[in-house]
Write a protein that holds these residues in place. Structure first.
Motif: not given
Length: 143
Positions: A7-11, A42-46, A60-64
């Motif tokens: 699940a995506a985590t928003a900060m 957001s974080m997701r497992v690959v 995988v950590v994405n920062a938009r």
């Protein structure tokens, strides 16, 4: 299964994030224009973890990063707008994302220089639009 989703985590942006400020002189007045980052992570497992076999999981950590423009007048008024477009920064960490909420903040902190560069580029590209916003506000105030 090669892709497991988390699940995506928003900060929201931590208070220590850079703000790019420039003065703009227009129609005899000086305005302070701040460009503030808004970061959503957001974080997701690959990969997968299959029992006794070695895990191929990575987080995988994405920062938009999107940019908010705040134009401050001399009398305490502010004109805020989100600028179009955003930039995404990504980092791969070994293992699962479970229990790694603090790692997203660390990735954002590590990218502070790149975020500051993005703010400066956005400010340079936005000068004409900022002047138009000031003119528009003057027009509405006069009517």
């Amino acid at each position: 299964m090669s892709l497991l989703a988390l699940a995506a985590t928003a900060m929201l942006v931590p208070a220590a994030q850079p703000v790019h400020s420039i003065p703009i002189e227009h129609r005899g007045a000086t305005y302070r224009v701040d460009y503030k980052p808004h970061v959503e992570t957001s974080m997701r497992v690959v990969g997968m973890s299959a029992g006794p076999r070695p895990s191929t999981q990575r987080c995988v950590v994405n920062a938009r990063v999107s940019v908010e423009r705040v134009i401050a007048g001399g009398q305490g008024q502010e004109l805020k707008a989100m600028l179009p477009g955003s930039e995404t920064f990504q980092q791969h960490l070994p293992g699962s994302c479970h229990g790694r909420d603090g790692d997203a903040a660390k990735v954002v902190a590590a990218k502070a220089g790149a975020i500051a560069t993005h703010l400066a580029r956005s400010a340079a590209a936005d000068r004409t639009a900022a002047l138009a916003a000031i003119d528009s506000a003057h027009h509405f105030a006069a009517n």
